[in-house]
Design an enzyme around this catalytic site. Structure first.
Site, short mmCIF file in Angstrom:
data_model
loop_
_atom_site.label_atom_id
_atom_site.label_comp_id
_atom_site.label_asym_id
_atom_site.label_seq_id
_atom_site.Cartn_x
_atom_site.Cartn_y
_atom_site.Cartn_z
N PRO A 6 -12.11 98.51 25.12
CA PRO A 6 -12.92 98.69 23.85
C PRO A 6 -12.79 97.62 23.09
CG PRO A 6 -10.78 100.10 23.48
CD PRO A 6 -11.00 99.43 24.87
N CYS B 17 -32.53 78.54 6.27
CA CYS B 17 -33.83 78.06 6.31
C CYS B 17 -34.67 78.19 7.78
CB CYS B 17 -33.80 76.31 6.23
SG CYS B 17 -35.54 75.66 5.82
#
Length: 440
Positions: A292, A362
């Protein structure tokens, strides 16, 4: 509103995690800020271990460190008695710097370099998960050179793929990972490693998918694997002492997600393995290993942002910008991952507007959440995005020369900074200026 772990709404209407006010933490450490709820991580780890122990099965629970790696994280994993799955020299180095016992480290990866393998073997890792024939050749050479037996698992692709509520039975030949059982690669690899005296072939490894909410994919994979083990027993007198069933256990990012508990996943695996063992007279039940990662740390993580500018296009969209984005959480831009979020300093305020959360990069694609209902917000309110503990910091970047955020662990009213916020100086520390007499 899904609150995870120790998250709660305080009397001051702020979001509290680990007994601490997230707004005060944001003011103290700055934003963006990753917060980890240690109690949730520890409870989840205990849940996985308990399921094995109650069934009397030998096991290892290995944290898949790609979800989030740091010295402090590895120290917590070691304290909880887990093993560790690493996939690079960098992850291995971090683990060793954390004092993690190398014998509890499993080294994965589809293209381990010679230098990485030498590092792993010199460190004394517990096993190498062998992924391809090239790697077998490298390990043969190194075993002979070092006069050392190497413990290995063979990574197999069993022909089961599982994601969320869906599973697909497929030949799965088109994968960069492992030896395919359907086309005979698995058999060929087994014969080669069994024939070499420098290997101890502990068993096999497989991984069927990610963000899985059902147990059927795992049980189908076990059925297929053990059917193949029967052939291996008959043809090569080999039965694995370790069966590593990987990870992929899901978490609840949004109300649409319905994951099972650790105990449910593990109990279903054990039940199917025991069912298959009736075909193997005289063989001991193999150790079962799992890996996990997301399910240990994913919903334990929350990212706190400061809200900045807003742009409302009448009849189209209302953008709310934050001081982070794809540099600290690439998952929405990379594969349209969905998250829930709250205004951490206005937890009980009426939800009066539907907005979209924009990052500061951006890039027009730097959108963290599309169309979420929030209260009225203003500059310097704090947005808390839940379930960011896996693949947030570990996949963070310096795009646009933005610094990576700080990471703070919280538990029982205590806090600790475990990863410092990068500085502007950090951004250029590896840059080398041009010499004055070059390229002129």
């Amino acid at each position: 509103m899904n609150l995870h772990g120790t998250s709660r709404i305080g009397d001051n209407q702020h979001l509290w995690i680990g007994g601490l006010d997230t707004v005060e933490l944001a003011k103290k450490y700055g934003t963006p800020l990753y917060l980890y709820d240690l109690s949730l991580i520890k409870n989840r780890a205990s849940g996985f271990k308990k399921a094995f122990e109650e069934n009397g099965v030998g096991y290892q629970v290995a944290y898949a460190s790609k979800a989030f790696s740091s010295i402090a994280m590895f120290q917590i994993i070691e304290q909880e008695g887990l093993s560790l799955d690493v996939v690079s020299g960098g992850e291995l180095y971090t683990a060793l710097q954390a004092g993690f016992p190398p014998e509890r480290i499993h080294f994965h990866g589809n293209n381990k370099s010679l230098a990485e393998l030498e590092f792993a073997l010199s460190a004394g890792v517990g096993c190498i998960v062998v992924d391809n024939f090239h790697e077998i050749s490298l390990l043969k050479m190194m075993s002979s050179k070092l006069n050392k037996k190497i413990d290995i698992l063979l990574r197999l692709t069993p022909g089961i793929e599982a994601h969320t509520h869906d599973y697909i039975i497929t030949g799965q030949e088109d994968s960069k990972f492992g030896f395919d059982l359907g086309n005979g690669q698995g058999d060929k690899a087994l014969q080669e490693v069994l024939a070499f005296e420098g290997f101890r072939v502990l068993g096999i490894h497989c991984h069927i998918g990610s963000q899985i909410f059902e147990t059927e994919g795992f049980t189908l994979a076990i059925e297929k694997l053990f059917g193949h083990f029967k052939k291996w027993e008959e043809n090569y007198s080999y039965f694995p002492s370790v069966v590593n069933l990987g990870g992929g256990f899901g978490i609840q990012y949004t109300s649409e997600d319905t994951p099972l508990s650790p105990e449910q996943y593990v109990s279903a695996m054990i039940e199917e393995v025991k069912k298959q063992m009736i075909h193997f007279e005289g063989q001991d039940l193999p150790e079962l290993w799992i890996e996990p990662g997301r399910s240990l740390v994913g919903d334990a993580g929350t990212t706190i942002y400061s809200i900045g500018s807003q742009k409302e296009i009448e009849g189209v969209r209302h953008y709310v910008s934050i001081d982070g984005g794809m540099t600290d959480n690439i998952r929405p831009a990379l594969y349209q991952a969905k998250y829930e979020a709250f205004v951490a300093n206005k937890m009980n305020a009426e939800l009066t507007q539907t907005v979209s959360i924009a990052g500061k990069c951006c890039e027009s694609g730097d959108m963290l959440i599309w169309d979420i209902d929030l209260p009225e917000v203003c500059d310097h309110d704090f947005l808390a995005v839940s379930c960011t503990g896996a693949y947030g910091y570990s996949m963070a970047s310096n795009y646009n020369r933005i610094q990576r955020p700080a990471v703070v662990f919280v538990e029982n009213g205590e806090e600790q900074l475990v990863v410092k916020r990068e500085t502007y100086e950090d951004l250029i520390k590896n840059d080398v200026p041009l010499k004055s007499n070059v390229f002129v």
